[in-house]
Scaffold this motif. Sequence first.
Motif, PDB file in Angstrom:
ATOM      1  N   ARG A  59     -10.563   5.110  12.122  1.00 32.77           N
ATOM      2  CA  ARG A  59      -9.199   4.735  11.737  1.00 32.77           C
ATOM      3  C   ARG A  59      -8.700   3.618  12.632  1.00 32.77           C
ATOM      4  N   LEU A  71      -6.961   2.092   2.373  1.00 30.26           N
ATOM      5  CA  LEU A  71      -5.888   1.415   3.088  1.00 30.26           C
ATOM      6  C   LEU A  71      -4.563   2.064   2.704  1.00 30.26           C
ATOM      7  N   ALA A 109      -1.727  -2.440   7.656  1.00 24.75           N
ATOM      8  CA  ALA A 109      -2.148  -1.255   6.911  1.00 24.75           C
ATOM      9  C   ALA A 109      -2.939  -0.342   7.840  1.00 24.75           C
ATOM     10  N   ASP A 110      -2.901   0.943   7.519  1.00 24.33           N
ATOM     11  CA  ASP A 110      -3.679   1.955   8.224  1.00 24.33           C
ATOM     12  C   ASP A 110      -5.007   2.068   7.476  1.00 24.33           C
ATOM     13  N   ARG A 111      -6.096   1.693   8.123  1.00 25.72           N
ATOM     14  CA  ARG A 111      -7.407   1.645   7.470  1.00 25.72           C
ATOM     15  C   ARG A 111      -8.255   2.831   7.897  1.00 25.72           C
ATOM     16  N   TYR A 112      -8.754   3.553   6.907  1.00 22.76           N
ATOM     17  CA  TYR A 112      -9.734   4.608   7.139  1.00 22.76           C
ATOM     18  C   TYR A 112     -11.040   4.111   6.534  1.00 22.76           C
ATOM     19  N   ALA A 113     -12.087   4.076   7.329  1.00 21.47           N
ATOM     20  CA  ALA A 113     -13.389   3.610   6.842  1.00 21.47           C
ATOM     21  C   ALA A 113     -14.473   4.512   7.411  1.00 21.47           C
ATOM     22  N   GLU A 122     -13.755   3.105   2.099  1.00 24.46           N
ATOM     23  CA  GLU A 122     -12.587   2.538   2.778  1.00 24.46           C
ATOM     24  C   GLU A 122     -11.330   2.855   1.977  1.00 24.46           C
ATOM     25  N   PHE A 161       0.844  -1.189   0.000  1.00 29.03           N
ATOM     26  CA  PHE A 161       0.000   0.000   0.000  1.00 29.03           C
ATOM     27  C   PHE A 161       0.882   1.241   0.000  1.00 29.03           C
ATOM     28  N   VAL A 189      -4.973  -2.580  10.520  1.00 28.42           N
ATOM     29  CA  VAL A 189      -5.519  -3.890  10.174  1.00 28.42           C
ATOM     30  C   VAL A 189      -4.441  -4.709   9.472  1.00 28.42           C
ATOM     31  N   SER A 190      -4.662  -6.008   9.407  1.00 26.99           N
ATOM     32  CA  SER A 190      -3.776  -6.897   8.670  1.00 26.99           C
ATOM     33  C   SER A 190      -4.492  -7.314   7.387  1.00 26.99           C
ATOM     34  N   VAL A 191      -3.833  -7.076   6.253  1.00 25.50           N
ATOM     35  CA  VAL A 191      -4.383  -7.447   4.953  1.00 25.50           C
ATOM     36  C   VAL A 191      -3.374  -8.365   4.277  1.00 25.50           C
TER      37      VAL A 191
END
Length: 175
Positions: free
Chosen positions: A33, A60, A43-47, A58, A3, A36-38
């Motif tokens: 925020r 990442l 990764a830094d997740r914004y949803a 969303e 990412f 998460v593990s992808v």
Amino acid sequence: MTFAVARARDEAHLYLDLHPCKQCGSAETTWGRGVVSVQGELADRYAGTCDGCGAEREFLFGLPERPAPPVGYPTFGGREPSQLLDAGEWLWVADLTASNVPAGDRAEAHRVLSVAGAAVEEVIKFIPPGQDEVPDDGFWSERGLRMREVEPGRFQLDRLLVVRDTYRDLVARYA
């Protein structure tokens, strides 16, 4: 899966503002925020849910090796160039922001000019040491490529330094 790295919260939020909802075009979203593990990668997740149409959104971002500590507003990142916005997009942000300096509100003018100046600083980070302009690989977005096509001379180091210094002077006036 790799990412693009968001070096700082301010950079991530600017990116989110520049990428509105695909359903309705609104940038208004209340973001949550979390890390998460992808596929085994953090990764830094914004949803969030779009305020305009209710669509789920969303993004990442990769995590920086060392997050840029906030040193005032805004803090877009460290010494390395952005992976989220290219040089042309940063200059577009500087132009757009500086064109909206409010009259009569010194605090807001200071904030707006600070963003414009920091955006120009981000353009300068794309110029390798010993070079005098942003190289071709500093542009990858449609908006950024258009900015360079329209006025390529604006990406020369000497011109960028003059613009940066002008914004610094204006910010100091409104401090």
